[in-house]
Scaffold this active site. Structure first.
Site, PDB file in Angstrom:
ATOM      1  N   TYR A 164      -1.682-113.271  21.740  1.00  0.00           N
ATOM      2  CA  TYR A 164      -1.755-113.069  20.295  1.00  0.00           C
ATOM      3  C   TYR A 164      -1.752-111.585  19.943  1.00  0.00           C
ATOM      4  O   TYR A 164      -2.488-110.779  20.507  1.00  0.00           O
ATOM      5  CB  TYR A 164      -3.020-113.712  19.722  1.00  0.00           C
ATOM      6  CG  TYR A 164      -3.198-113.444  18.243  1.00  0.00           C
ATOM      7  CD1 TYR A 164      -2.511-114.195  17.299  1.00  0.00           C
ATOM      8  CD2 TYR A 164      -4.021-112.409  17.798  1.00  0.00           C
ATOM      9  CE1 TYR A 164      -2.643-113.939  15.942  1.00  0.00           C
ATOM     10  CE2 TYR A 164      -4.160-112.147  16.440  1.00  0.00           C
ATOM     11  CZ  TYR A 164      -3.467-112.911  15.520  1.00  0.00           C
ATOM     12  OH  TYR A 164      -3.599-112.649  14.186  1.00  0.00           O
ATOM     13  N   HIS A 194       0.313-104.722   5.784  1.00  0.00           N
ATOM     14  CA  HIS A 194      -1.120-104.793   5.516  1.00  0.00           C
ATOM     15  C   HIS A 194      -1.612-103.625   4.666  1.00  0.00           C
ATOM     16  O   HIS A 194      -2.780-103.606   4.268  1.00  0.00           O
ATOM     17  CB  HIS A 194      -1.901-104.836   6.839  1.00  0.00           C
ATOM     18  CG  HIS A 194      -1.834-106.170   7.528  1.00  0.00           C
ATOM     19  ND1 HIS A 194      -0.670-106.875   7.673  1.00  0.00           N
ATOM     20  CD2 HIS A 194      -2.810-106.934   8.115  1.00  0.00           C
ATOM     21  CE1 HIS A 194      -0.918-108.003   8.324  1.00  0.00           C
ATOM     22  NE2 HIS A 194      -2.204-108.066   8.585  1.00  0.00           N
ATOM     23  N   ASN A 307      -7.767-103.098  13.092  1.00  0.00           N
ATOM     24  CA  ASN A 307      -8.683-104.227  13.163  1.00  0.00           C
ATOM     25  C   ASN A 307     -10.098-103.753  13.465  1.00  0.00           C
ATOM     26  O   ASN A 307     -10.431-103.447  14.603  1.00  0.00           O
ATOM     27  CB  ASN A 307      -8.210-105.233  14.216  1.00  0.00           C
ATOM     28  CG  ASN A 307      -8.919-106.567  14.074  1.00  0.00           C
ATOM     29  OD1 ASN A 307      -9.618-106.999  14.969  1.00  0.00           O
ATOM     30  ND2 ASN A 307      -8.752-107.208  12.941  1.00  0.00           N
ATOM     31  N   TYR A 395     -49.033 -98.704 -13.620  1.00  0.00           N
ATOM     32  CA  TYR A 395     -48.500 -99.099 -12.316  1.00  0.00           C
ATOM     33  C   TYR A 395     -47.428 -98.138 -11.814  1.00  0.00           C
ATOM     34  O   TYR A 395     -47.268 -97.932 -10.614  1.00  0.00           O
ATOM     35  CB  TYR A 395     -47.897-100.505 -12.394  1.00  0.00           C
ATOM     36  CG  TYR A 395     -48.896-101.620 -12.582  1.00  0.00           C
ATOM     37  CD1 TYR A 395     -50.270-101.376 -12.628  1.00  0.00           C
ATOM     38  CD2 TYR A 395     -48.465-102.937 -12.725  1.00  0.00           C
ATOM     39  CE1 TYR A 395     -51.174-102.404 -12.804  1.00  0.00           C
ATOM     40  CE2 TYR A 395     -49.370-103.977 -12.906  1.00  0.00           C
ATOM     41  CZ  TYR A 395     -50.717-103.695 -12.947  1.00  0.00           C
ATOM     42  OH  TYR A 395     -51.610-104.711 -13.122  1.00  0.00           O
ATOM     43  N   ARG A 398     -49.681 -95.340 -10.097  1.00  0.00           N
ATOM     44  CA  ARG A 398     -50.608 -95.662  -9.013  1.00  0.00           C
ATOM     45  C   ARG A 398     -50.040 -96.649  -7.995  1.00  0.00           C
ATOM     46  O   ARG A 398     -50.555 -96.771  -6.888  1.00  0.00           O
ATOM     47  CB  ARG A 398     -51.921 -96.192  -9.572  1.00  0.00           C
ATOM     48  CG  ARG A 398     -51.842 -97.467 -10.382  1.00  0.00           C
ATOM     49  CD  ARG A 398     -53.251 -97.930 -10.715  1.00  0.00           C
ATOM     50  NE  ARG A 398     -53.292 -98.824 -11.845  1.00  0.00           N
ATOM     51  CZ  ARG A 398     -54.089 -99.904 -11.900  1.00  0.00           C
ATOM     52  NH1 ARG A 398     -54.862-100.207 -10.894  1.00  0.00           N
ATOM     53  NH2 ARG A 398     -54.079-100.669 -12.983  1.00  0.00           N
ATOM     54  N   PHE A 455     -14.966-108.397  14.566  1.00  0.00           N
ATOM     55  CA  PHE A 455     -14.487-107.727  13.363  1.00  0.00           C
ATOM     56  C   PHE A 455     -15.211-108.198  12.113  1.00  0.00           C
ATOM     57  O   PHE A 455     -15.027-107.640  11.035  1.00  0.00           O
ATOM     58  CB  PHE A 455     -12.988-107.996  13.170  1.00  0.00           C
ATOM     59  CG  PHE A 455     -12.651-109.459  13.238  1.00  0.00           C
ATOM     60  CD1 PHE A 455     -12.970-110.311  12.200  1.00  0.00           C
ATOM     61  CD2 PHE A 455     -12.035-109.990  14.358  1.00  0.00           C
ATOM     62  CE1 PHE A 455     -12.676-111.663  12.266  1.00  0.00           C
ATOM     63  CE2 PHE A 455     -11.734-111.339  14.431  1.00  0.00           C
ATOM     64  CZ  PHE A 455     -12.058-112.182  13.382  1.00  0.00           C
ATOM     65  N   GLU A 540      -8.514-117.242   8.191  1.00  0.00           N
ATOM     66  CA  GLU A 540      -9.701-116.406   7.995  1.00  0.00           C
ATOM     67  C   GLU A 540     -10.510-117.042   6.863  1.00  0.00           C
ATOM     68  O   GLU A 540     -10.491-116.585   5.721  1.00  0.00           O
ATOM     69  CB  GLU A 540      -9.274-114.970   7.679  1.00  0.00           C
ATOM     70  CG  GLU A 540      -8.460-114.366   8.826  1.00  0.00           C
ATOM     71  CD  GLU A 540      -7.622-113.167   8.410  1.00  0.00           C
ATOM     72  OE1 GLU A 540      -7.764-112.718   7.251  1.00  0.00           O
ATOM     73  OE2 GLU A 540      -6.838-112.683   9.236  1.00  0.00           O
TER      74      GLU A 540
END
Length: 673
Positions: A164, A194, A307, A395, A398, A455, A540
């Site tokens: 792959y 991409h 990647n 508040y 303190r 990844f 994905e």
């Protein structure tokens, strides 16, 4: 023959110059002529002579005299910009310099190196690399590992094994086998397709961090990149040639694909690139100007470059460092406000915090004591209300130690780190970068490649979401203290901290700005990591949204810095109305630092520059509020914690900073009811 790269209306043109005696005006006309030649309509002009323009350097944007000669005014292969009179900058125009050009025009090429082995890079190192303080080189061990992993890839290609991303397509096309003759084209196509991000580009500092972190991961020797290519990437980094990387487009699994693809696109000489020498220009011109050649991708190298979760991690490192800086300064600013509002230190008594033994809570209380202890640092302001009839403080004053408890933990090295314990996991992830974020990992010792899921950016995304929530509270509580400073019924000071109220509005709208930033942060603190959208045809099918987690964490931190800058100005302005009384020595030093850049507010004036000046005091490392107060805090620590006693989280909170009864009661209101 000298040559110059000239920017005209978004086009970059290489203009050779036959003689150094040619003028700058000639260079501009020649660039316009070439621009018109490339346009079907001549760019809207009928002749070069009708075009009126001026010329400026891309570096620093300095204007050039049209009558000077190119030999006198320019260096060979320098980048310049022709600005045509009457042009209006379009929204998609890429300026020759990024925002903050005045900072980058001061860039000096570093002489020192950081050696990367893939395992020992720290967040501090990465931020320094982002600032351009160091160059990069590989250790001998890293080079050996990179060579070994590349041998595995070469064997796969030679034997035509179906693997792959090396000999197949990607995602849904994983079963499509690619012939050896097109394996290099496959990698280039991967990077081009991409590179689909949108939005403003990352700043040069963030681009440097992203590139440096990617180099560090590749140095681990699990990606299969060749040593030759990796060294080319390092040369690009060392020359500060930084690709155009849009900030939006990553879903945080399979890594930060879009941003890293834009990074790789510049490395192969396509898209845009920036350098201190050139500004923004076509990548091929920027590389050439620095004596570099575009990278030619070998099989698997495109995948190796794109990647990973380096955008999440690099931006996360910046978030860590800025959160550290602003969190520790928030204590100093709150102490100054408490002094102006004539509060008590009794809420910071050691015994109170020993009952709830959280080391971070104890440290914040200790800081307040170290800055406000009247025995060490006599305060005329504190003395003026020693026997007042007020019972207790609000508040927002303190409860500072308790509110900030979730943001601190004590390390084993006796130093307080300003990170929640959960977030320390991400700190280790950034420091060691021990997680190789490659889809197809190469294990040279086993002579095989394995597809995994390192990844995925889920847990750094969640850590960043947690960080945003934690740091936001610093602004939320600060804004309430600003309200108390500005409200005369709560502060006993003039309304909005200005004389002649009505004629002057003082800090009225500065407080509104703080409120607006806090409100915006509330929306930004919604966790991005709880979201997921299936992508890549359901391949994905679960993603982290870590890129957005990192970007919004940085935005939250910036807002926190700005709110605290406003509180710092307001507290210092409050001091003016308590004069001639003086506060403690360390807080007077903080006041003096602020007054070195912002004068007292006697009547209304343009306030935004004052806020920006105070903001810079909080983010500058050399001259910051923290650096002014730190010596007093550490001296107090040495005097109250015997050196012979090791500090553990338990010891730290249970009494290592115990104060005498006299000190605990000398500066405060009546006993709490």
């Amino acid at each position: 023959m000298p040559r110059y790269t000239v920017h005209v209306r978004g086009e970059w043109l290489a203009v050779p110059c036959l003689s150094n005696t040619n003028t700058i005006a000639w260079l501009g006309k020649e660039a316009v002529r070439r621009y018109m030649k490339n346009k079907p309509d001549n760019g809207g002009f009928t002749s070069v002579e009708e075009v009126k323009f001026y010329i400026r350097r891309c570096k620093g944007l300095g204007l050039l005299d049209l009558d000077d000669t190119v030999g006198d005014a320019l260096e060979d292969n320098e980048f310049v910009e022709v600005v045509i009179e009457g042009d209006i900058m379009s929204p998609d125009f890429i300026p020759s310099q990024p925002e903050g050009v005045h900072l980058y025009s001061k860039y000096r090429e570093p002489e020192q190196y950081i050696s990367l082995d893939g395992n020992s890079l720290t967040t501090e190192d990465l931020v320094s690399l982002g600032k351009g303080l160091y160059k990069i080189k590989l250790t001998a061990e890293a080079e050996a590992k990179v060579k070994q992993s590349r041998e595995v890839i070469e064997r796969i290609v030679k034997e035509q094994t179906v693997v792959y991303g090396i000999t197949t397509g990607f995602g849904k096309f994983a079963r499509t086998v690619i012939p050896n003759s097109k394996l290099m084209e496959l990698q280039v196509n991967l990077v081009r397709s991409h590179s689909a991000g949108v939005g403003k580009p990352l700043t040069p500092e963030r681009s440097r961090m992203l590139l440096a972190l990617r180099i560090n991961v590749l140095a681990k020797g699990y990606s299969g990149i060749s040593l030759e290519t990796l060294k080319q990437v390092i040369e690009v980094f060392n020359a500060s040639c930084l690709p155009y990387i849009p900030e939006k487009g990553t879903v945080g699994a399979s890594g930060d694909l879009a941003p890293l693809s834009h990074l790789a696109l510049g490395l192969i000489g396509e898209g845009k690139m920036w350098s201190p020498k050139s500004g923004w220009a076509d990548a091929k011109y920027v590389l050439e100007a620095h004596g570099l050649k575009p990278i030619t991708l070998k099989p698997k190298e495109g995948l190796a470059l794109i990647n990973g979760t380096q955008m999440i991690t690099s931006l996360g490192c910046e978030a860590v460092e800025r959160a550290v800086a602003i969190a520790r300064q928030a204590d100093i600013i709150a102490a100054l406000t408490l002094e102006v509002l004539k509060g008590t230190t009794r809420a910071f008594d050691t015994d109170i915090h020993a009952v709830r033994p959280h080391p971070g809570q104890a440290e914040v209380a200790f800081r307040f004591r170290s800055l406000l202890d009247s025995d060490h640092h006599p305060s005329e302001i504190a003395e003026s209300h020693r026997f007042c009839d007020r019972v207790q403080d609000a508040y927002t004053m303190r409860c500072c130690p308790q509110v900030k408890t979730g943001f601190y933990f004590l390390s084993q090295k006796q130093t307080v780190k300003f990170l929640p314990q959960k977030y320390y996991i991400f700190h280790v992830f950034c420091s060691c970068v021990c997680l190789n974020s490659s889809l197809k990992m190469v294990f040279a010792e086993r002579a095989e490649t394995i597809s995994g899921g390192n990844f995925h950016g889920e847990y750094p995304a969640k850590a960043l979401d947690y960080l945003a929530i934690g740091v936001h509270e610093l602004a939320a509580i600060s804004e309430r203290r600003i309200e108390r400073l500005c409200n005369p019924s709560l502060s006993e000071l003039p309304a909005f901290l200005v004389t002649e109220g009505g004629l002057n509005s003082g800090f009225m709208i500065a407080h509104c700005t703080a409120a607006a930033l806090v409100s915006e942060n509330k929306a930004l603190c919604h966790p991005s990591s709880v979201d997921s959208l299936s992508t890549s045809a359901a391949t994905e099918d679960h993603v982290s949204m870590g890129g957005w987690a990192a970007r919004k964490a940085l935005r939250v931190i910036e807002h926190v810095e700005q709110v605290l800058a406003i509180e710092l100005l307001a507290a210092c302005q409050g001091i003016e109305f308590l004069r001639p009384l003086r506060t403690t020595t360390p807080l007077e030093k903080v006041y003096d630092l602020v007054r070195s850049v912002v004068r007292p507010w006697m009547k209304d004036r343009f306030m935004a520059p004052d806020i920006e000046a105070a903001h810079r005091l909080l983010v500058e490392q050399k001259v910051s509020v923290w650096e002014v107060a730190k010596p007093y805090i550490e001296k107090y620590r040495r005097e109250h914690i015997p050196e012979s006693r090791p500090i553990s989280p338990t010891a730290f909170s249970l009494g290592s900073m115990r104060m005498s009864a006299d000190v605990r009661h000398d500066h405060g209101h009546q006993d709490d009811l």
